[in-house]
Design a protein around this motif. Structure first.
Motif, short mmCIF file in Angstrom:
data_model
loop_
_atom_site.label_atom_id
_atom_site.label_comp_id
_atom_site.label_asym_id
_atom_site.label_seq_id
_atom_site.Cartn_x
_atom_site.Cartn_y
_atom_site.Cartn_z
N SER A 166 0.91 -1.26 -0.07
CA SER A 166 -0.06 -0.12 -0.03
C SER A 166 0.80 1.19 -0.01
O SER A 166 0.32 2.24 -0.23
CB SER A 166 -0.84 0.09 1.13
N GLY A 167 2.23 1.20 0.33
CA GLY A 167 3.05 2.56 0.58
C GLY A 167 3.57 3.15 -0.71
O GLY A 167 3.46 4.24 -0.87
N PRO A 168 4.06 2.46 -1.71
CA PRO A 168 4.79 2.92 -2.75
C PRO A 168 4.21 3.96 -3.64
O PRO A 168 4.72 4.88 -4.22
CB PRO A 168 5.24 1.87 -3.79
N GLY A 169 2.89 3.80 -4.10
CA GLY A 169 2.40 4.96 -4.82
C GLY A 169 2.83 4.79 -6.34
O GLY A 169 2.92 3.81 -6.99
N ASP A 170 3.27 6.12 -6.98
CA ASP A 170 3.70 6.06 -8.24
C ASP A 170 5.32 5.51 -8.22
O ASP A 170 5.96 6.03 -7.41
CB ASP A 170 3.83 7.62 -8.67
N THR A 171 5.28 4.57 -9.43
CA THR A 171 6.58 4.08 -9.23
C THR A 171 7.50 4.58 -10.38
O THR A 171 8.74 4.04 -10.60
CB THR A 171 6.53 2.58 -9.24
N THR A 172 7.14 5.74 -11.23
CA THR A 172 7.87 5.83 -12.33
C THR A 172 9.14 6.81 -11.57
O THR A 172 9.04 7.52 -10.93
CB THR A 172 7.07 7.00 -13.16
N GLY A 173 10.09 6.51 -12.56
CA GLY A 173 11.43 6.99 -12.11
C GLY A 173 12.36 6.36 -11.10
O GLY A 173 13.37 6.73 -10.73
N CYS A 174 11.67 5.50 -10.44
CA CYS A 174 12.41 4.65 -9.36
C CYS A 174 12.39 3.25 -9.81
O CYS A 174 11.43 2.41 -9.71
CB CYS A 174 11.70 4.59 -8.00
N ARG A 175 13.52 2.54 -10.46
CA ARG A 175 13.60 1.00 -10.82
C ARG A 175 13.39 0.11 -9.82
O ARG A 175 12.63 -0.70 -10.00
CB ARG A 175 14.86 0.84 -11.71
N SER A 176 13.83 0.36 -8.63
CA SER A 176 13.67 -0.62 -7.64
C SER A 176 12.01 -0.71 -7.20
O SER A 176 11.69 -1.71 -6.97
CB SER A 176 14.28 -0.46 -6.33
N ALA A 177 11.69 0.38 -7.26
CA ALA A 177 10.07 0.69 -6.76
C ALA A 177 9.17 -0.20 -7.95
O ALA A 177 8.39 -1.00 -7.76
CB ALA A 177 9.32 1.95 -6.45
N ALA A 178 9.57 0.27 -9.14
CA ALA A 178 9.00 -0.55 -10.35
C ALA A 178 9.19 -2.14 -10.22
O ALA A 178 8.22 -2.80 -10.66
CB ALA A 178 9.45 0.16 -11.67
N ALA A 179 10.23 -2.46 -9.96
CA ALA A 179 10.64 -3.90 -10.10
C ALA A 179 9.46 -4.60 -8.95
O ALA A 179 9.15 -5.55 -9.10
CB ALA A 179 11.91 -4.22 -9.73
N GLN A 180 9.71 -3.87 -7.75
CA GLN A 180 8.77 -4.30 -6.52
C GLN A 180 7.42 -4.45 -6.97
O GLN A 180 6.70 -5.59 -6.52
CB GLN A 180 9.06 -3.33 -5.28
N LYS A 181 6.71 -3.65 -7.57
CA LYS A 181 5.49 -3.35 -7.95
C LYS A 181 5.33 -4.68 -9.10
O LYS A 181 4.19 -5.29 -9.03
CB LYS A 181 5.12 -2.18 -8.69
N GLU A 182 6.14 -4.69 -9.95
CA GLU A 182 5.95 -6.07 -10.96
C GLU A 182 6.04 -7.27 -10.30
O GLU A 182 5.17 -8.09 -10.65
CB GLU A 182 7.15 -5.97 -11.79
N LEU A 183 6.57 -7.40 -9.02
CA LEU A 183 6.91 -8.51 -8.30
C LEU A 183 5.61 -8.84 -7.44
O LEU A 183 5.04 -9.90 -7.74
CB LEU A 183 8.12 -8.49 -7.37
N TYR A 184 5.02 -7.63 -7.10
CA TYR A 184 3.87 -7.88 -6.28
C TYR A 184 2.67 -8.06 -7.31
O TYR A 184 1.79 -9.10 -6.68
CB TYR A 184 3.31 -6.33 -5.64
N ASP A 185 2.54 -7.54 -8.46
CA ASP A 185 1.56 -8.12 -9.56
C ASP A 185 1.58 -9.32 -9.73
O ASP A 185 0.58 -9.94 -9.94
CB ASP A 185 1.62 -7.07 -10.55
#
Length: 149
Positions: free
Chosen positions: A72-91
């Protein structure tokens, strides 16, 4: 060959006392059949297996809830590769656990129906299992693969 020769061959074969083949049942109680040599099935065992399989959905539902809370915390992941990777893993995990949850429900329901009715043929059960297998095929691995790099 004359008719008399054929009759003599049949009589000779019958006198040798050939064993008969029984395809519709087991040969003895030691092989899982009843004392008369018939097949045996326990409705309670089928029903319990179905209930237990469907019961896995409770734990999977809790796991999905905790997974969503942790995301629930990350929000918008554009511009942050680790957050984008974490979102992809979550999905990926959300889909996978959701599919396992659905598979447990359908398989448990099938086992319960087979236990309650004992009227489904082996072919019917196999066809239902094949439908479940086709609907819930395993997901392709995501982590560790180069994507557009």
């Amino acid at each position: 060959m004359s008719w008399d020769e054929w009759e003599q061959l049949k009589a000779d074969a019958a006198s040798r006392g050939t064993t008969r083949m029984r395809l519709n049942r087991t040969s003895s109680a030691e092989n899982g059949g009843d004392a008369a040599g018939g097949l045996k099935s326990d409705k309670k065992a089928w029903t319990k297996a179905g209930e237990d399989t469907k019961g896995l959905q409770d734990g999977l539902g809790k796991a999905l809830g905790k997974l969503a809370d942790g995301q629930s915390g990350p929000g918008d992941t554009t511009g942050c590769r680790s957050a984008a990777a974490q979102k992809e893993l979550y999905d990926s995990w959300k889909k996978y656990v959701g599919d396992v949850n659905g598979r447990c429900g359908k398989l448990g329901g099938l086992l319960e129906r087979a236990g309650h009715d004992l009227a489904m043929t082996d072919g019917d059960v196999k066809a239902e299992l094949d439908k479940i297998k086709a609907e819930y095929h395993d997901t392709v691995a995501v982590g560790g693969q180069a994507k557009d790099r």
